[in-house]
Write a protein that holds these residues in place. Structure first.
Motif, short mmCIF file in Angstrom:
data_model
loop_
_atom_site.label_atom_id
_atom_site.label_comp_id
_atom_site.label_asym_id
_atom_site.label_seq_id
_atom_site.Cartn_x
_atom_site.Cartn_y
_atom_site.Cartn_z
N PRO A 111 1.28 -15.94 -4.80
CA PRO A 111 1.14 -15.87 -6.26
C PRO A 111 0.22 -14.74 -6.70
CG PRO A 111 -0.16 -17.66 -5.37
CD PRO A 111 0.66 -17.14 -4.23
N GLU A 112 -0.55 -14.19 -5.77
CA GLU A 112 -1.46 -13.09 -6.11
C GLU A 112 -0.77 -11.73 -6.02
OE1 GLU A 112 -4.68 -13.67 -3.43
OE2 GLU A 112 -5.55 -15.32 -4.57
N ASP A 113 0.49 -11.74 -5.59
CA ASP A 113 1.25 -10.49 -5.51
C ASP A 113 1.49 -9.95 -6.92
OD1 ASP A 113 3.77 -8.78 -5.38
OD2 ASP A 113 3.41 -9.14 -3.26
N ARG A 114 1.31 -8.65 -7.09
CA ARG A 114 1.45 -8.04 -8.42
C ARG A 114 2.87 -8.19 -8.97
NH1 ARG A 114 -0.75 -2.06 -8.60
NH2 ARG A 114 -0.01 -2.34 -10.75
N THR A 115 3.87 -8.11 -8.08
CA THR A 115 5.25 -8.23 -8.56
C THR A 115 5.55 -9.65 -9.04
OG1 THR A 115 5.99 -8.64 -6.29
CG2 THR A 115 6.09 -6.38 -7.07
N VAL A 116 4.93 -10.64 -8.39
CA VAL A 116 5.10 -12.03 -8.82
C VAL A 116 4.52 -12.21 -10.22
CG1 VAL A 116 4.31 -14.39 -8.40
CG2 VAL A 116 5.18 -13.02 -6.51
N GLN A 117 3.32 -11.68 -10.43
CA GLN A 117 2.68 -11.82 -11.73
C GLN A 117 3.43 -11.02 -12.80
OE1 GLN A 117 -1.61 -11.41 -11.67
NE2 GLN A 117 -1.73 -12.18 -9.58
N LYS A 118 3.99 -9.89 -12.41
CA LYS A 118 4.79 -9.10 -13.36
C LYS A 118 6.02 -9.88 -13.80
CE LYS A 118 6.81 -4.49 -13.92
NZ LYS A 118 7.07 -3.19 -13.25
N LEU A 119 6.66 -10.56 -12.84
CA LEU A 119 7.83 -11.37 -13.16
C LEU A 119 7.46 -12.47 -14.14
CD1 LEU A 119 10.73 -12.40 -12.71
CD2 LEU A 119 9.86 -13.64 -10.71
N CYS A 120 6.38 -13.20 -13.85
CA CYS A 120 5.96 -14.29 -14.74
C CYS A 120 5.60 -13.77 -16.12
CB CYS A 120 4.76 -15.02 -14.12
SG CYS A 120 5.14 -15.96 -12.63
N ARG A 121 4.95 -12.62 -16.16
CA ARG A 121 4.55 -12.04 -17.45
C ARG A 121 5.77 -11.69 -18.29
NH1 ARG A 121 1.71 -8.34 -15.49
NH2 ARG A 121 -0.31 -9.39 -15.57
N ARG A 122 6.79 -11.14 -17.65
CA ARG A 122 7.99 -10.75 -18.39
C ARG A 122 8.74 -11.97 -18.91
NH1 ARG A 122 10.93 -5.32 -17.02
NH2 ARG A 122 9.15 -3.99 -16.63
N ILE A 123 8.72 -13.05 -18.16
CA ILE A 123 9.42 -14.25 -18.59
C ILE A 123 8.60 -15.02 -19.61
CG2 ILE A 123 10.38 -16.45 -17.79
CD1 ILE A 123 10.92 -15.11 -15.11
N GLY A 124 7.27 -14.87 -19.56
CA GLY A 124 6.40 -15.60 -20.47
C GLY A 124 5.83 -16.87 -19.87
N LEU A 125 5.72 -16.91 -18.53
CA LEU A 125 5.17 -18.07 -17.84
C LEU A 125 3.74 -17.82 -17.41
CD1 LEU A 125 8.21 -18.94 -15.54
CD2 LEU A 125 7.49 -20.19 -17.57
N GLY A 126 2.91 -18.87 -17.46
CA GLY A 126 1.56 -18.78 -16.94
C GLY A 126 1.57 -19.08 -15.45
N LEU A 127 0.50 -18.72 -14.77
CA LEU A 127 0.42 -18.89 -13.32
C LEU A 127 -0.99 -19.30 -12.94
CD1 LEU A 127 1.96 -18.59 -10.62
CD2 LEU A 127 1.23 -16.20 -10.58
#
Length: 258
Positions: A111-127
């Motif tokens: 979950p600390e991977d930048r691409t994972v966080q980018k995906l969540c950010r684009r969808i609008g999900l918190g992590l």
């Protein structure tokens, strides 16, 4: 005479603990208590398994917060979060915090991977992540509406190409065929004008309806033109061949221009 042998007695059932993952959690339910305590510390009333949601937190008249718990970050978890966005925009995905050292990492995508966080950010999900040893909850990302920064240069190129292209010469999704861009259309117009005579100057081509003739002939991207004098060009054999290959698009250009 054979003696009958009594069947072997079944061994007593022993409750064995579920095997623990490298991240330190054996089941998703173990993530629940730390996340609940974290949200209660912020004034939320937290309840689990509410209409299919792992955790629902409510604070006064605010929008509810939904948290989906999983032992690893996965596509299933993302799809689950997307489904919850129909209920509230405040949706978090909670997974174990990756352990220190390679041997302690939880299997799957970090979950600390930048691409994972980018995906969540684009969808609008918190992590958020949950520590196995201390139960500490860390919010990596809040669920905010995604507003991408527009690239004005790319948008200008897109609209410019759309504006300059005559008609709709290329169907969307076509493969293994040249795309009839506005530049190619202009080059073909120059080629058609040169095919009728020995040579033409830039001024003559512009007067005949090719305003960008100088740029196209000097660039000669396709090898269709040959310089024969000062600001004067003629058509090459490759240019003559192109007129046959693109006969239909040329007629479309002429009809649209007319």
């Amino acid at each position: 005479m054979r003696t009958s042998v009594p069947p072997t007695a079944e061994p007593p059932t022993v409750d064995r603990p579920a095997p623990r993952l490298r991240g330190g959690f054996a089941a998703e339910v173990e993530l629940y208590a730390p996340v609940k305590a974290f949200l209660e510390g912020q004034g939320y009333v937290v309840k689990g398994e509410v209409r299919g949601c792992d955790l629902v937190a409510v604070r006064g008249a605010e929008l509810p917060v939904i948290v989906e718990l999983k032992l690893r970050f996965s596509l299933d978890l993302v799809l689950q979060g997307v489904e919850r966005l129909a209920v509230t925009p405040l949706v978090y995905l909670a997974v174990p915090r990756p352990g220190a050292g390679r041997a302690n990492r939880t299997p799957g995508v970090s979950p600390e991977d930048r691409t994972v966080q980018k995906l969540c950010r684009r969808i609008g999900l918190g992590l958020m992540t949950v520590g196995a040893g201390d139960g500490a909850v860390a919010v990596l990302l809040d669920p905010l509406p995604y507003r991408p920064r527009l690239d004005k240069r790319r948008a200008g190129l897109l609209l410019g190409e759309h504006r300059r292209r005559h008609g709709d010469p290329t169907a969307g999704g076509i493969t293994k065929r040249p795309i009839m861009t506005a530049y190619r259309q202009e080059a073909l117009r120059c080629a058609r004008l040169l095919a009728a005579v020995e040579s033409l100057t830039f001024a003559q081509l512009r007067a005949a309806g090719a305003p960008n003739a100088a740029k196209i002939l000097r660039g000669n991207v396709y090898g269709w033109f040959e310089r024969v004098g000062r600001a004067t060009y003629r058509l090459t054999p490759a240019g003559h061949a192109a007129l046959g290959t693109f006969a239909e698009p040329i007629s479309l250009v002429e009809e649209t221009a007319a």
